[in-house]
Scaffold this active site. Structure first.
Site, PDB file in Angstrom:
ATOM      1  N   ASP A  39       0.879  -1.155   0.000  1.00  0.00           N
ATOM      2  CA  ASP A  39       0.000   0.000   0.000  1.00  0.00           C
ATOM      3  C   ASP A  39       0.930   1.221   0.000  1.00  0.00           C
ATOM      4  O   ASP A  39       2.139   1.106   0.264  1.00  0.00           O
ATOM      5  CB  ASP A  39      -0.957  -0.005   1.194  1.00  0.00           C
ATOM      6  CG  ASP A  39      -2.133   0.949   0.961  1.00  0.00           C
ATOM      7  OD1 ASP A  39      -2.041   1.805   0.055  1.00  0.00           O
ATOM      8  OD2 ASP A  39      -3.143   0.854   1.683  1.00  0.00           O
TER       9      ASP A  39
HETATM   10  C1  BGC Z   1      -4.896   3.442   0.017  1.00  0.00           C
HETATM   11  C2  BGC Z   1      -4.970   2.475  -1.130  1.00  0.00           C
HETATM   12  C3  BGC Z   1      -4.736   3.206  -2.431  1.00  0.00           C
HETATM   13  C4  BGC Z   1      -3.392   3.907  -2.362  1.00  0.00           C
HETATM   14  C5  BGC Z   1      -3.052   4.675  -3.621  1.00  0.00           C
HETATM   15  C6  BGC Z   1      -3.621   4.264  -0.011  1.00  0.00           C
HETATM   16  O1  BGC Z   1      -3.655   5.273   0.950  1.00  0.00           O
HETATM   17  O2  BGC Z   1      -4.971   2.741   1.241  1.00  0.00           O
HETATM   18  O3  BGC Z   1      -6.203   1.820  -1.160  1.00  0.00           O
HETATM   19  O4  BGC Z   1      -4.794   2.318  -3.509  1.00  0.00           O
HETATM   20  O5  BGC Z   1      -3.413   4.826  -1.274  1.00  0.00           O
HETATM   21  O6  BGC Z   1      -3.864   5.784  -3.741  1.00  0.00           O
END
Ligand code: BGC
Length: 751
Positions: free
Chosen positions: A227
């Site tokens: 993530d």
């Molecule tokens: C989120 C993800 C997301 C990523 C990119 C993170 O903060 O938890 O779900 O895909 O950011 O935007």
């Protein structure tokens, strides 16, 4: 440079290889351009494409906003999620995005979870099937998905650090199976690890999760990415099985040094970097379709149909719905003009267009009088708005009142603290109800809201969640009967927040969230412990009426069953019934939920039509995760197969005797008196030792009970005998008996 040559990561120099395992910027892979491996874009997800135009979350190229997951989940229709996935895949091709970051399939553990609007269900079977459809749809276009967030990402509070403390059985039965199903059936190209720790270990560094379970047990062959910002130690993450850090942290040198210092196996780095090269090679055909254009209008239609199927009709007293053409309607509530159609945070996209319910009503030519009723901020109620709404209500045949959660009530990044709708909206409902008793409430909310206290004031209620850009039209389609409601609740609506089983432990404290309710999540808790609920899991009404009859079971194996039935549409309206199959456990050694969803089918039927429906249950559908055996276990016994239209509306229950898987826990010196006595092989051995006076057997029933729970060796020792020797003799007899029955090697668990 040739695009066809497949390079091997091991052929690259160490520095190049290290850099492959991290992005080139926030949204791009690194690639090896000189070798024909382009650093393609990967971006959010999950219910439409968010291709950022800058660093601001809210700036992105226009894309179709399909219903957010909470809505789509209610469709109980993997064929529909497949079609949505196909459309999303096409938008990715146009925008040259190789992987769309979704779907998110974490379990809705608490109604308060801040990202519940992005997640599917409180049930892993529903979540897994719905998400598998979406993944297959996107990937059918040659574009990848990223199944997220792996694993036990069920809250936003302290989300970057918190440890989800979950016991093994609960993980296996509740929090992992949706991932397992999608991995095995839809083969997502990528998986995104969670920010949180699982039992003290960060998702990005959890080798047990990313390698032992995901790749070892489930056979996953794709890539695991972090993530955004979830990597704390590059070498530890690579060792654990994380291929790709996103976004880059300018730490490739750490990786190089870790290999040189012997802290990271070179072969492991090769494997991790190879995953990135393979992903690029897979995406190349789709990414080479330069100039591809998707059909914006057709995708809006997909969004509209998906939104129709996402709406759950909770109540429709006296057939107040559908509305009739000649009726005068008061349309009240700011949401009808300013729809809340998507959630906040990384999933937020820029729609290609948005249709409001107000506009769509106008298009029907119906006599509609609009009043905003309230503002969406938390300013106190404006009396003038109330007056205007009451005037509209008084002059109308029926009132359609839009209520819901304003944008700042729920989002990625924080959990809610209440399930309630804003008080000023509820006050308005009360007042409007006094002016006109034909009130139809349309709800807009990403996470479940309380309905108990106010639902008697409404004649009809549509739970329309967040419906994406075509939601306004879809709601009007349902209200006017142009479309028939077919959504079913993917989560229970509890009567009160306090009824939820996580109430004592969500969202945890001091860095830990302890999943103390175990496997009793959602209906598994409410139904097992017979708690009242506002609306049960799986519930939803239709304008059609249906009948389910002739439910039959056929045993298709020692631990497998086929369930069949006839589903009939007994009305004059075309519609869809969602048949749900629940399994009730046999008398078990462990505590199990009273029943669990194992299969479902959404059956579309023309007026008067009927159809035979069959669903197969296999061994896994009857199994629980045995901590003692460290694996799935099916006990022999009589199981109940329930067929219904919600977890509480069961139309039939048939019993089936299963053989069980034959696995058992081998007795040892620590086994209790009771375990020895009840074991089919150990029982007779114990009996002969009791009769021979070597094992004491008290006459007093209470002392006998006390002894029952004690390890045999302790009982004998306390009673003055040579516990170790006697138990060693018994174990020898036991081994011989096992051998005679050919059971050596068949056992599982501790020796
Ligand atoms: C989120 C993800 C997301 C990523 C990119 C993170 O903060 O938890 O779900 O895909 O950011 O935007």
């Amino acid at each position: 440079m040739s695009q066809d040559r497949n390079i091997k990561a091991g052929e690259l120099d160490l520095r190049q290889e290290a850099s492959l395992t991290s992005g080139s910027d926030s949204w791009h892979l690194q690639g090896v351009p000189e070798q024909g491996y382009e650093g393609y874009m990967i971006t959010d997800g999950p219910y439409g494409l968010r291709k950022a135009t800058g660093s601001d979350v809210y700036g992105s190229v226009p894309a179709t906003c399909f219903p957010p997951t909470a809505g789509l989940a209610s469709s109980w229709n993997p064929d529909l999620t497949y079609r949505v996935g196909q459309a999303m895949g096409e938008e990715c091709i146009q925008e040259e995005v190789a992987v769309i970051l979704g779907p998110g399939i974490n379990i809705k553990r608490s109604p308060l979870g801040g990202r519940n609007f992005e997640y599917y269900s409180e049930d892993p079977v529903l979540a897994g099937h719905q998400a598998a459809g979406l993944v297959e749809g996107v990937q059918s276009k040659g574009v990848g998905t990223s199944l997220k967030h792996f694993a036990a990402n069920n809250q936003e509070t302290d989300r970057l650090r918190v440890s989800s403390d979950v016991d093994q059985r609960t993980l296996r039965e509740i929090y992992l199976p949706a991932f397992e199903y999608v991995v095995k059936h839809a083969k997502p190209w990528t998986i995104m690890c969670a920010y949180n720790k699982l039992n003290g270990v960060y998702g990005s560094e959890n080798r047990w999760l990313l390698t032992d379970v995901l790749r070892g047990e489930w056979g996953y062959e794709g890539l695991v990415m972090s993530d955004w910002g979830a990597v704390h130690d590059r070498a530890a993450a690579l060792r654990a099985g994380l291929n790709l850090e996103m976004p880059p942290s300018d730490s490739d040198q750490e990786v190089v040094q870790a290999v040189q210092a012997g802290n990271l196996d070179k072969d492991q780095l090769d494997r991790m970097a190879q995953g990135v090269l393979d992903l690029i090679a897979k995406a190349r055909p789709a990414m080479s379709q330069k100039g591809y254009r998707y059909d914006v209008g057709a995708h809006n239609q997909v969004a509209r149909q998906a939104a129709q199927e996402s709406i759950v009709m909770l109540k429709n007293e006296d057939g107040v719905l559908p509305l009739s053409a000649g009726e005068k309607i008061a349309l009240i509530g700011e949401f009808a003009r300013t729809p809340r159609y998507q959630g906040g945070g990384s999933s937020h996209i820029t729609p290609t267009k948005v249709t409001t319910a107000l506009d769509s009503f106008k298009e029907t030519g119906m006599d509609v009088d609009f009043a905003p009723g309230f503002t969406l901020d938390d300013a106190p109620q404006d009396a003038a708005l109330t007056d205007q709404a009451l005037k509209a209500a008084a002059g109308a045949d029926k009132v359609v009142l839009f209520l819901g959660l304003p944008e700042d009530a729920e989002s990625e990044g924080f959990d809610r603290t209440s399930m309630d709708l804003p008080a000023k909206q509820l006050d308005l409902l009360k007042a409007v109800g006094q002016a006109n008793d034909q009130v139809i409430v349309v709800l807009s909310n990403g996470s479940v809201v309380s309905v108990t206290d106010w639902i008697p004031q409404a004649k009809a209620v549509l739970e329309s969640w967040l419906l994406g850009q075509a939601g306004g039209q879809a709601v009007v389609d349902i209200l006017t009967g142009q479309a028939n409601p077919s959504g079913r609740l993917p989560e229970t609506i509890p009567e009160h927040l306090e009824d939820n089983p996580t109430i004592t432990s969500f969202p945890g404290e001091e860095g830990h969230s302890r999943y103390g309710e175990g496997v009793y999540v959602g209906y598994r808790y409410y139904d097992t412990f017979k708690r009242r609920v506002a609306f049960p899991f799986g519930f939803g009404l239709s304008y059609s009426t249906f009948e389910i009859s002739d439910v039959r079971l056929e045993k298709t194996g020692p631990n497998a069953v086929q369930v069949s039935m006839t589903v009939a549409n007994t009305s004059r309206v075309d519609g869809a019934q969602t048949v749900q199959v629940y399994v009730a456990p046999c008398a078990s050694k462990v505590g199990r939920p009273s029943h669990e969803l194992k299969a479902f089918a959404k059956v579309f039927l023309k007026a008067g039509q009927s159809r035979e429906v069959r669903m197969d249950l296999d061994q896994r559908d009857f199994a629980y995760w045995s901590t003692a055996m460290d694996g799935w276990h099916v006990e022999a016994g009589t199981y109940g197969i329930e067929v219904g239209t919600s977890s509480r509306d069961l139309v039939a229950r048939l019993d089936v005797d299963l053989d069980g898987d034959g696995l058992f826990i081998r007795l040892n010196s620590d086994s209790t008196m009771e375990e020895w006595r009840e074991d089919p092989i150990g029982g007779p051995i114990m009996k002969s030792h009791v009769e021979g006076g070597k094992v004491p057997m008290p006459n007093d029933p209470n002392t006998a009970k006390l002894f029952d729970s004690m390890p045999l060796v302790s009982v004998i020792t306390i009673s003055g005998g040579d516990g170790r020797r006697v138990v060693a003799d018994m174990i020898t007899d036991y081994q011989q008996a096992l051998e005679q029955k050919g059971l050596i090697g068949a056992s599982k668990g501790h020796e």
